[in-house]
Design a protein around this motif. Structure first.
Motif, PDB file in Angstrom:
ATOM      1  N   GLY A  94       0.826  -1.186   0.000  1.00 14.29           N
ATOM      2  CA  GLY A  94       0.000   0.000   0.000  1.00 14.29           C
ATOM      3  C   GLY A  94       0.861   1.235   0.000  1.00 14.29           C
ATOM      4  O   GLY A  94       2.094   1.169  -0.108  1.00 14.29           O
ATOM      5  N   ASP A  95       0.216   2.360   0.119  1.00 19.19           N
ATOM      6  CA  ASP A  95       0.887   3.655   0.161  1.00 19.19           C
ATOM      7  C   ASP A  95       0.669   4.260   1.540  1.00 19.19           C
ATOM      8  O   ASP A  95      -0.403   4.129   2.127  1.00 19.19           O
ATOM      9  CB  ASP A  95       0.338   4.583  -0.923  1.00 19.19           C
ATOM     10  CG  ASP A  95       0.479   3.999  -2.319  1.00 19.19           C
ATOM     11  OD1 ASP A  95       1.532   3.410  -2.611  1.00 19.19           O
ATOM     12  OD2 ASP A  95      -0.481   4.110  -3.118  1.00 19.19           O
ATOM     13  N   LEU A  96       1.698   4.952   2.034  1.00 10.83           N
ATOM     14  CA  LEU A  96       1.689   5.471   3.393  1.00 10.83           C
ATOM     15  C   LEU A  96       1.958   6.965   3.397  1.00 10.83           C
ATOM     16  O   LEU A  96       2.936   7.421   2.805  1.00 10.83           O
ATOM     17  CB  LEU A  96       2.754   4.763   4.230  1.00 10.83           C
ATOM     18  CG  LEU A  96       2.978   5.274   5.661  1.00 10.83           C
ATOM     19  CD1 LEU A  96       1.766   4.952   6.533  1.00 10.83           C
ATOM     20  CD2 LEU A  96       4.243   4.660   6.249  1.00 10.83           C
ATOM     21  N   LEU A  97       1.103   7.727   4.049  1.00  9.10           N
ATOM     22  CA  LEU A  97       1.308   9.153   4.269  1.00  9.10           C
ATOM     23  C   LEU A  97       1.664   9.384   5.727  1.00  9.10           C
ATOM     24  O   LEU A  97       0.950   8.937   6.628  1.00  9.10           O
ATOM     25  CB  LEU A  97       0.033   9.935   3.930  1.00  9.10           C
ATOM     26  CG  LEU A  97      -0.044  11.392   4.436  1.00  9.10           C
ATOM     27  CD1 LEU A  97       0.982  12.279   3.724  1.00  9.10           C
ATOM     28  CD2 LEU A  97      -1.447  11.950   4.256  1.00  9.10           C
ATOM     29  N   VAL A  98       2.778  10.086   5.950  1.00  5.61           N
ATOM     30  CA  VAL A  98       3.166  10.517   7.293  1.00  5.61           C
ATOM     31  C   VAL A  98       3.283  12.032   7.262  1.00  5.61           C
ATOM     32  O   VAL A  98       3.986  12.581   6.412  1.00  5.61           O
ATOM     33  CB  VAL A  98       4.489   9.876   7.736  1.00  5.61           C
ATOM     34  CG1 VAL A  98       4.869  10.338   9.140  1.00  5.61           C
ATOM     35  CG2 VAL A  98       4.394   8.356   7.697  1.00  5.61           C
ATOM     36  N   ILE A 113      -1.543   7.904   7.494  1.00  9.57           N
ATOM     37  CA  ILE A 113      -2.689   7.318   6.794  1.00  9.57           C
ATOM     38  C   ILE A 113      -2.157   6.221   5.874  1.00  9.57           C
ATOM     39  O   ILE A 113      -1.196   6.438   5.113  1.00  9.57           O
ATOM     40  CB  ILE A 113      -3.451   8.367   5.978  1.00  9.57           C
ATOM     41  CG1 ILE A 113      -4.058   9.424   6.905  1.00  9.57           C
ATOM     42  CG2 ILE A 113      -4.557   7.709   5.142  1.00  9.57           C
ATOM     43  CD1 ILE A 113      -4.729  10.576   6.165  1.00  9.57           C
ATOM     44  N   TRP A 114      -2.784   5.078   5.932  1.00  8.43           N
ATOM     45  CA  TRP A 114      -2.405   3.929   5.107  1.00  8.43           C
ATOM     46  C   TRP A 114      -3.493   3.690   4.071  1.00  8.43           C
ATOM     47  O   TRP A 114      -4.679   3.648   4.400  1.00  8.43           O
ATOM     48  CB  TRP A 114      -2.246   2.685   5.980  1.00  8.43           C
ATOM     49  CG  TRP A 114      -2.039   1.402   5.228  1.00  8.43           C
ATOM     50  CD1 TRP A 114      -2.959   0.435   4.962  1.00  8.43           C
ATOM     51  CD2 TRP A 114      -0.809   0.943   4.654  1.00  8.43           C
ATOM     52  NE1 TRP A 114      -2.393  -0.592   4.262  1.00  8.43           N
ATOM     53  CE2 TRP A 114      -1.072  -0.317   4.067  1.00  8.43           C
ATOM     54  CE3 TRP A 114       0.472   1.468   4.585  1.00  8.43           C
ATOM     55  CZ2 TRP A 114      -0.077  -1.051   3.406  1.00  8.43           C
ATOM     56  CZ3 TRP A 114       1.460   0.735   3.938  1.00  8.43           C
ATOM     57  CH2 TRP A 114       1.182  -0.501   3.358  1.00  8.43           C
ATOM     58  N   VAL A 155      -3.632  17.963   2.167  1.00 10.12           N
ATOM     59  CA  VAL A 155      -2.678  16.901   1.855  1.00 10.12           C
ATOM     60  C   VAL A 155      -3.278  15.524   2.096  1.00 10.12           C
ATOM     61  O   VAL A 155      -3.099  14.610   1.273  1.00 10.12           O
ATOM     62  CB  VAL A 155      -1.380  17.077   2.678  1.00 10.12           C
ATOM     63  CG1 VAL A 155      -0.454  15.871   2.491  1.00 10.12           C
ATOM     64  CG2 VAL A 155      -0.651  18.350   2.276  1.00 10.12           C
ATOM     65  N   ASP A 156      -3.979  15.332   3.198  1.00 12.81           N
ATOM     66  CA  ASP A 156      -4.497  14.001   3.507  1.00 12.81           C
ATOM     67  C   ASP A 156      -5.529  13.536   2.487  1.00 12.81           C
ATOM     68  O   ASP A 156      -5.492  12.392   2.014  1.00 12.81           O
ATOM     69  CB  ASP A 156      -5.037  13.930   4.928  1.00 12.81           C
ATOM     70  CG  ASP A 156      -6.075  14.999   5.238  1.00 12.81           C
ATOM     71  OD1 ASP A 156      -6.295  15.901   4.411  1.00 12.81           O
ATOM     72  OD2 ASP A 156      -6.687  14.917   6.340  1.00 12.81           O
ATOM     73  N   SER A 157      -6.459  14.418   2.116  1.00 14.20           N
ATOM     74  CA  SER A 157      -7.466  14.015   1.131  1.00 14.20           C
ATOM     75  C   SER A 157      -6.848  13.856  -0.254  1.00 14.20           C
ATOM     76  O   SER A 157      -7.215  12.939  -1.002  1.00 14.20           O
ATOM     77  CB  SER A 157      -8.624  15.008   1.097  1.00 14.20           C
ATOM     78  OG  SER A 157      -8.197  16.292   0.713  1.00 14.20           O
ATOM     79  N   ALA A 158      -5.891  14.725  -0.616  1.00 13.99           N
ATOM     80  CA  ALA A 158      -5.214  14.608  -1.909  1.00 13.99           C
ATOM     81  C   ALA A 158      -4.481  13.278  -2.001  1.00 13.99           C
ATOM     82  O   ALA A 158      -4.497  12.605  -3.041  1.00 13.99           O
ATOM     83  CB  ALA A 158      -4.241  15.770  -2.102  1.00 13.99           C
TER      84      ALA A 158
END
Length: 279
Positions: free
Chosen positions: A194-198, A205-206, A237-240
């Motif tokens: 998956g892709d991970l946002l920190v 967010i995973w 950023v989180d929604s994008a």
């Protein structure tokens, strides 16, 4: 239409680099400003390299020319991706600095350095990205290997990726790290990525890639392009990130070959995002 600048590879055959960024930004209702760093017949997945890096002075001249030919303050975001030489990092750094003084937006560094445990760029170029571009970036979009290389620590799964991302955020000015193609680290279930946002603001967010996940050339470029477009249109950023990850994974799953994205056949998925109300 709002312009977004992408400094990336140019290929004649296939969909990587600016061959992905251009159609994606256009479908999102943005104006792509495309500067090539290398000009190749096709990406290396086709078996051999035909073409070469764009000379440093040409990249520098093109970027400098944007000051006279465009309103750089209107540029809503910058992407830099695959580079052809150390000297290109100087021109990019200089342009980012002048753009920062004139306008606002996100500089997204897609640190195209390597994969599967090895660099496929010269060490000197990788170090130049770290020294000249990483300190200027707002967001980076590395794969697992690239994240570990930048952070100076091994990345093998979701937990180690989050640790490496947090280290980079602590030691740089980054607002967010988006790590792509990360192993979920679950030993008692089916293999998954998956892709991970920190984020600097806290939390992670995973986005699971789902059962049809796989590695397709240009997949990271696709996610970065959608992300840049969403941010340029005002998304948080989180929604994008979540929109970019989900849409990219849908197109990757619909691609028949790992050598090429089925981009044009699925560009409608991207265009549909332009009608969303972004928050």
């Amino acid at each position: 239409m709002k312009p977004v600048l992408s400094i990336h590879s140019s290929v004649t055959v296939g969909f990587v680099g600016n061959s992905v960024v251009g159609p994606v930004l256009t479908a999102l209702g943005l104006t792509p400003l495309l500067v090539p760093t290398v000009m190749l017949a096709a990406h290396p997945g086709y078996g051999r390299r035909v073409g070469d890096a764009v000379p440093d002075h040409i990249v520098g001249d093109v970027l400098a020319g944007l000051h006279d030919m465009t309103e750089i303050a209107q540029i809503r975001g910058i992407i830099s991706g695959y580079l052809g030489s150390v000297g290109q990092t100087d021109a990019i750094a200089s342009f980012v600095d002048s753009w920062r003084r004139a306008g606002s937006g996100n500089y997204i560094l897609d640190p195209v350095l390597g994969d599967r445990g090895r660099l496929y760029l010269p060490e000197a170029l990788a170090q130049a990205m770290i020294e000249r571009l990483l300190p200027r970036a707002d967001i980076i979009t590395p794969n697992s290997f690239e994240l570990g290389f930048l952070a100076g620590m091994p990345v093998s799964d979701r937990a180690s990726a989050e640790t490496a991302a947090q280290h980079l955020i602590t030691t740089t000015q980054l607002v967010a790290v988006i790590a792509t193609g990360i192993d979920d680290g679950i030993d008692d279930g089916p293999d998954g990525i998956g892709d991970l946002l920190v984020m600097r603001s806290g939390g992670a967010i995973w986005c699971d890639a789902g059962p049809d996940s796989r590695n397709v050339a240009g997949g990271g470029d696709l996610l970065t392009a959608i992300l840049a477009g969403q941010l340029a249109q005002g998304a948080a950023v989180d929604s994008a990130f979540q929109v970019a990850s989900r849409t990219a994974q849908e197109i990757i799953a619909a691609s028949a070959s790992p050598r090429d994205l089925a981009l044009l056949e699925n560009l409608g998925r991207v265009a549909a995002l332009a009608d969303r109300t972004l928050t």
